[in-house]
Design a protein around this motif. Structure first.
Motif, PDB file in Angstrom:
ATOM      1  N   LEU A  62       0.732  -1.153   0.126  1.00  0.00           N
ATOM      2  CA  LEU A  62      -0.073   0.066  -0.152  1.00  0.00           C
ATOM      3  C   LEU A  62       0.892   1.210   0.079  1.00  0.00           C
ATOM      4  O   LEU A  62       1.564   1.606   0.920  1.00  0.00           O
ATOM      5  CB  LEU A  62      -0.909   0.009   1.184  1.00  0.00           C
ATOM      6  N   ARG A  63       0.708   2.126  -1.001  1.00  0.00           N
ATOM      7  CA  ARG A  63       1.498   3.330  -1.255  1.00  0.00           C
ATOM      8  C   ARG A  63       1.022   4.390  -0.249  1.00  0.00           C
ATOM      9  O   ARG A  63      -0.343   4.402  -0.334  1.00  0.00           O
ATOM     10  CB  ARG A  63       1.618   3.643  -2.393  1.00  0.00           C
ATOM     11  N   VAL A  64       1.772   5.182   0.354  1.00  0.00           N
ATOM     12  CA  VAL A  64       1.409   6.260   1.176  1.00  0.00           C
ATOM     13  C   VAL A  64       1.162   7.710   0.068  1.00  0.00           C
ATOM     14  O   VAL A  64       2.096   7.856  -0.479  1.00  0.00           O
ATOM     15  CB  VAL A  64       2.333   6.760   2.311  1.00  0.00           C
ATOM     16  N   PRO A  65      -0.027   8.145   0.093  1.00  0.00           N
ATOM     17  CA  PRO A  65      -0.358   9.283  -0.841  1.00  0.00           C
ATOM     18  C   PRO A  65       0.554  10.479  -0.287  1.00  0.00           C
ATOM     19  O   PRO A  65       1.000  10.439   0.774  1.00  0.00           O
ATOM     20  CB  PRO A  65      -1.894   9.478  -0.619  1.00  0.00           C
ATOM     21  N   ASP A  66       0.580  11.384  -1.081  1.00  0.00           N
ATOM     22  CA  ASP A  66       1.360  12.566  -1.059  1.00  0.00           C
ATOM     23  C   ASP A  66       0.976  13.463   0.315  1.00  0.00           C
ATOM     24  O   ASP A  66       1.592  14.026   0.962  1.00  0.00           O
ATOM     25  CB  ASP A  66       1.661  13.214  -2.328  1.00  0.00           C
ATOM     26  N   ILE A  67      -0.364  13.593   0.127  1.00  0.00           N
ATOM     27  CA  ILE A  67      -0.995  14.290   1.448  1.00  0.00           C
ATOM     28  C   ILE A  67      -1.823  13.784   2.176  1.00  0.00           C
ATOM     29  O   ILE A  67      -2.990  12.980   1.422  1.00  0.00           O
ATOM     30  CB  ILE A  67      -1.311  15.707   0.711  1.00  0.00           C
ATOM     31  N   ILE A  68      -2.010  13.647   3.225  1.00  0.00           N
ATOM     32  CA  ILE A  68      -2.940  12.804   4.289  1.00  0.00           C
ATOM     33  C   ILE A  68      -3.710  13.904   5.106  1.00  0.00           C
ATOM     34  O   ILE A  68      -2.891  14.633   5.749  1.00  0.00           O
ATOM     35  CB  ILE A  68      -2.077  11.960   5.023  1.00  0.00           C
ATOM     36  N   ILE A  69      -4.884  14.045   5.133  1.00  0.00           N
ATOM     37  CA  ILE A  69      -5.713  14.976   5.775  1.00  0.00           C
ATOM     38  C   ILE A  69      -6.634  13.983   6.837  1.00  0.00           C
ATOM     39  O   ILE A  69      -7.332  13.425   6.346  1.00  0.00           O
ATOM     40  CB  ILE A  69      -6.622  15.894   4.941  1.00  0.00           C
ATOM     41  N   ASP A  70      -6.599  14.341   8.010  1.00  0.00           N
ATOM     42  CA  ASP A  70      -6.869  13.387   9.054  1.00  0.00           C
ATOM     43  C   ASP A  70      -8.127  14.540   9.638  1.00  0.00           C
ATOM     44  O   ASP A  70      -7.861  14.769  10.885  1.00  0.00           O
ATOM     45  CB  ASP A  70      -6.097  12.794  10.038  1.00  0.00           C
TER      46      ASP A  70
END
Length: 159
Positions: A62-70
């Motif tokens: 699973l690749r981690v996306p460039d921007i993560i908004i929690d």
């Protein structure tokens, strides 16, 4: 004799994407200060070697996306954005994903071949299936539009 146009090295394209990520992070900081988000270009200074070793510690499939908004919004758990520079073509005219193949050679002599966009699209699909708003964004305006829609800015329509 024909003169070939210069080819932009991948390093230049990566710098362009990192600058775009910084602009998007600045936009989030300015307009949505209450939001928890992360980007590997959000101001953390580290060498490429360190960044690669950190990426090696994550889930292999699973690749981690460039921007993560929690920040939960619109029925989603959070947002995951895969950033592409302005002018990038992700889909062909027939709607299928464009190929972006790569070959990586490792110090131990092994070689890995893959399709960068296909891997990213697969990860975004998995995030969508898990209840996240996960999308490609191409350029700053597209990112801003999708962020504003996600954050429920009433003046924004996504489609």
């Amino acid at each position: 004799m024909a003169v070939n146009a210069p080819i932009k090295p991948r390093r230049f394209l990566k710098q362009k994407e990192e600058n775009l990520q910084r602009r998007i992070c600045k936009y989030l900081q300015t307009n949505y200060a209450h939001t928890i988000f992360f980007s590997d270009a959000s101001g953390v200074k580290m060498s490429d070697t360190k960044r690669m070793s950190m990426h090696a510690m994550k889930s292999k499939d699973l690749r981690v996306p460039d921007i993560i908004i929690d920040f939960p919004s619109r029925g989603y758990h959070g947002a995951r954005l895969e950033v592409k520079p302005e002018g990038t073509t992700i889909y062909k005219k027939d709607g299928t994903l464009r190929k972006d193949t790569y070959v990586r050679r490792f110090k131990n002599g092994s070689i890995k071949r893959g399709d960068h966009l296909a891997e990213q699209a697969d990860s975004l699909l998995r995030y969508n299936d898990a209840g996240y708003f996960a999308r490609f964004v191409v350029g700053f305006d597209d990112a801003k539009k999708k962020i504003d829609w996600y954050m429920e800015n009433e003046n924004t329509q996504l489609f």
